[in-house]
Design a protein around this motif. Structure first.
Motif, PDB file in Angstrom:
ATOM      1  N   ALA A 163      41.961  29.772  39.687  1.00 57.00           N
ATOM      2  CA  ALA A 163      43.280  29.206  39.356  1.00 57.00           C
ATOM      3  C   ALA A 163      43.547  27.967  40.194  1.00 57.00           C
ATOM      4  O   ALA A 163      44.022  26.943  39.691  1.00 57.00           O
ATOM      5  CB  ALA A 163      44.365  30.257  39.557  1.00 57.00           C
ATOM      6  N   ARG A 164      43.235  28.045  41.475  1.00 55.80           N
ATOM      7  CA  ARG A 164      43.448  26.891  42.367  1.00 55.80           C
ATOM      8  C   ARG A 164      42.594  25.697  41.962  1.00 55.80           C
ATOM      9  O   ARG A 164      42.989  24.553  42.128  1.00 55.80           O
ATOM     10  CB  ARG A 164      43.123  27.263  43.805  1.00 55.80           C
ATOM     11  N   TRP A 212      40.247  39.729  42.460  1.00 58.61           N
ATOM     12  CA  TRP A 212      41.470  38.972  42.728  1.00 58.61           C
ATOM     13  C   TRP A 212      41.134  37.646  43.390  1.00 58.61           C
ATOM     14  O   TRP A 212      41.672  36.603  43.038  1.00 58.61           O
ATOM     15  CB  TRP A 212      42.427  39.784  43.593  1.00 58.61           C
ATOM     16  N   ARG A 213      40.219  37.673  44.367  1.00 61.40           N
ATOM     17  CA  ARG A 213      39.819  36.439  45.054  1.00 61.40           C
ATOM     18  C   ARG A 213      39.217  35.449  44.069  1.00 61.40           C
ATOM     19  O   ARG A 213      39.557  34.261  44.078  1.00 61.40           O
ATOM     20  CB  ARG A 213      38.835  36.743  46.175  1.00 61.40           C
ATOM     21  N   PHE A 245      39.779  35.263  40.859  1.00 63.99           N
ATOM     22  CA  PHE A 245      40.865  34.796  39.998  1.00 63.99           C
ATOM     23  C   PHE A 245      41.674  33.700  40.698  1.00 63.99           C
ATOM     24  O   PHE A 245      41.919  32.638  40.137  1.00 63.99           O
ATOM     25  CB  PHE A 245      41.772  35.963  39.600  1.00 63.99           C
ATOM     26  N   VAL A 246      42.076  33.966  41.932  1.00 63.13           N
ATOM     27  CA  VAL A 246      42.898  33.002  42.673  1.00 63.13           C
ATOM     28  C   VAL A 246      42.140  31.695  42.908  1.00 63.13           C
ATOM     29  O   VAL A 246      42.685  30.605  42.714  1.00 63.13           O
ATOM     30  CB  VAL A 246      43.391  33.615  44.005  1.00 63.13           C
TER      31      VAL A 246
END
Length: 78
Positions: free
Chosen positions: A70-71, A63-64, A66-67
């Motif tokens: 994305a950022r 998840w980290r 991915f985030v």
């Protein structure tokens, strides 16, 4: 009907069976195509609000990544 995720493989790692029937789905917007996430048993589930189906399951490290990507614009359309 309970929405249960059975064990699935993602990037070579087994994901546990998660019961998402009482998950608290969170959405960032109000549109029908919103992406929703829920934090369940130390994992993050992500689904499309319009067609919930089988959500993607991420462990915290996935998840980290991915985030952060994305950022940084890794998924921006050109």
């Amino acid at each position: 009907m309970a929405e249960t995720i059975t064990a699935q493989r993602l990037a070579g790692r087994d994901k546990p069976e998660l019961d998402l029937s009482t998950a608290d789905w969170q959405s960032g917007g109000q549109g029908a195509g919103d992406v929703q996430i829920a934090f369940v048993e130390g994992f993050i589930a992500m689904r499309n609000a319009a067609t919930p189906g089988s959500p993607l399951i991420f462990n915290p490290a996935e998840w980290r990544a991915f985030v952060l990507n994305a950022r940084n614009g890794a998924f921006d359309l050109t």
